[in-house]
Design a protein around this motif. Sequence first.
Motif, PDB file in Angstrom:
ATOM      1  N   ASP A  50      38.708  -6.201  39.576  1.00  0.00           N
ATOM      2  CA  ASP A  50      37.695  -6.982  40.296  1.00  0.00           C
ATOM      3  C   ASP A  50      36.360  -7.032  39.551  1.00  0.00           C
ATOM      4  O   ASP A  50      35.500  -7.854  39.886  1.00  0.00           O
ATOM      5  N   GLY A 103      41.268 -10.576  45.727  1.00  0.00           N
ATOM      6  CA  GLY A 103      41.055 -11.910  46.281  1.00  0.00           C
ATOM      7  C   GLY A 103      39.720 -11.999  47.002  1.00  0.00           C
ATOM      8  O   GLY A 103      38.761 -11.312  46.645  1.00  0.00           O
ATOM      9  N   VAL A 104      39.663 -12.814  48.058  1.00  0.00           N
ATOM     10  CA  VAL A 104      38.419 -12.992  48.808  1.00  0.00           C
ATOM     11  C   VAL A 104      38.245 -11.833  49.771  1.00  0.00           C
ATOM     12  O   VAL A 104      39.097 -11.600  50.639  1.00  0.00           O
ATOM     13  N   THR A 105      37.142 -11.091  49.622  1.00  0.00           N
ATOM     14  CA  THR A 105      36.859  -9.955  50.516  1.00  0.00           C
ATOM     15  C   THR A 105      35.416 -10.033  50.993  1.00  0.00           C
ATOM     16  O   THR A 105      34.516 -10.392  50.234  1.00  0.00           O
ATOM     17  N   LYS A 112      32.985 -11.846  48.033  1.00  0.00           N
ATOM     18  CA  LYS A 112      33.324 -12.046  46.631  1.00  0.00           C
ATOM     19  C   LYS A 112      34.758 -12.540  46.521  1.00  0.00           C
ATOM     20  O   LYS A 112      35.551 -12.439  47.461  1.00  0.00           O
ATOM     21  N   SER A 113      35.086 -13.072  45.347  1.00  0.00           N
ATOM     22  CA  SER A 113      36.464 -13.451  45.027  1.00  0.00           C
ATOM     23  C   SER A 113      36.877 -12.628  43.815  1.00  0.00           C
ATOM     24  O   SER A 113      36.468 -12.915  42.692  1.00  0.00           O
ATOM     25  N   SER A 130      33.260  -9.812  39.281  1.00  0.00           N
ATOM     26  CA  SER A 130      33.184 -10.752  40.403  1.00  0.00           C
ATOM     27  C   SER A 130      31.748 -10.849  40.908  1.00  0.00           C
ATOM     28  O   SER A 130      31.004  -9.869  40.905  1.00  0.00           O
ATOM     29  N   ASP A 182      38.080 -20.045  44.998  1.00  0.00           N
ATOM     30  CA  ASP A 182      38.358 -19.795  46.421  1.00  0.00           C
ATOM     31  C   ASP A 182      37.110 -19.685  47.287  1.00  0.00           C
ATOM     32  O   ASP A 182      37.224 -19.636  48.512  1.00  0.00           O
ATOM     33  N   LEU A 183      35.922 -19.621  46.688  1.00  0.00           N
ATOM     34  CA  LEU A 183      34.695 -19.628  47.490  1.00  0.00           C
ATOM     35  C   LEU A 183      34.063 -21.015  47.518  1.00  0.00           C
ATOM     36  O   LEU A 183      33.298 -21.334  48.430  1.00  0.00           O
TER      37      LEU A 183
END
Length: 391
Positions: free
Chosen positions: A79, A30-32, A24-25, A82, A5-6
């Motif tokens: 997480d 998820g993506v934050t 980060k993913s 990550s 996702d990145l």
Amino acid sequence: MDILDLDVTPTKLGEPQIDDKVVKSGRTTGVTHGVVSRPFAIVSIDYDEPVGVREIECFEIGPDPKRPADGNEISLPGDSGSVWMFTSRSGKPTDVMAGLHFGGEGDGDPEDRALACLPQAVFDELKITLAPPDPESLEAVTGYDPGFLAVPIGTPQLNRSIKGDAVRLSGSEVVPYTHFSLALSTSRRFAFWVAWNIDGGTLKKLDRKGIGFVKDPRLPAAAQVSNELYKGRNNRLDRGHIARRADVVWGSLPEAKKANRDSFFYTNITPQMDDFNQSGRNGIWGHLEDAVFEDVRVDDLKVSVFGGPIFHEDDRVFRGVKLPREFWKVLVFSEDGKLKCKAFLLTQNLDVSEALELDEFRVFQVKLSEIQTRTHPGSLRDRDWSGSRVT
């Protein structure tokens, strides 16, 4: 190699500074997006017995108010591991790694935060680098590993009568490649046998684009059948792998890439009619292993395989080359702690001037002793490949 996702791959290590923007993913969140709030900190974490409390050097990340996370959480269990990446001014991930996520705020802490290990410290401790090694700089190829399974399974041994016909490399009749080895016949110019390991847990999906069939420069060129046998628009002969390309492309990415290339040496190739070699034509030899393991629980997803042609004096001659009409394959694996073996013979009607139907090919499951009897050159036995018992 991209982060999910990145869509970026880390190529550099950075040093986090206060107010740096990062992303980060994570598996859970998820993506934050975040902002470095403290570039250096020491935190104490209780990992319970027997590890106990550990102090960890790290840096702290707070939420990015301009890009709030779903649920207002930038760190949740799951997480860990990550990669935090620095972002550009527009918020897009760069290829510079900021740190490795490992934790968040404690219970009862009202402030959302994330904790990450300093990247250089991690890489120094693990003695790793982001730069992939040149495949040519890998350690010497070790070939088929007889200790790959729980019980050692050695390679086939050539009978005295044909030992002198084997091509030798540095004095040995066993020629190693990446994840497979073979013994090559000087007179027939095909392998007596090929032995390979399959690690199903680390298989890589690699294509063959740009890889051509070549002779092994380590061995005499005259002892290898090359493209002169397969030329011609109406030539039905395929260059068939003995050790399947898809079987040997496992391990680290550079290792798998090297195995991918090694599988295209002509020493691992035999002439096979297109109808059973090409997977697009539902070739039965190519699909044999898949069918065998459909209902088998293979321990650790590891299999050792042996295969090759069977040489007959009356094999059909085409372009000055005797074409093997029979092939054998032996699969050895462990199921529920018990070593097992399955042996197969395939015969093909090698009349290259006639159109062939699939039902002209025959695959038989046989006893291992049948393989030994028919191959003659190799002592493939149902007992004591290397002191082991297989059933």
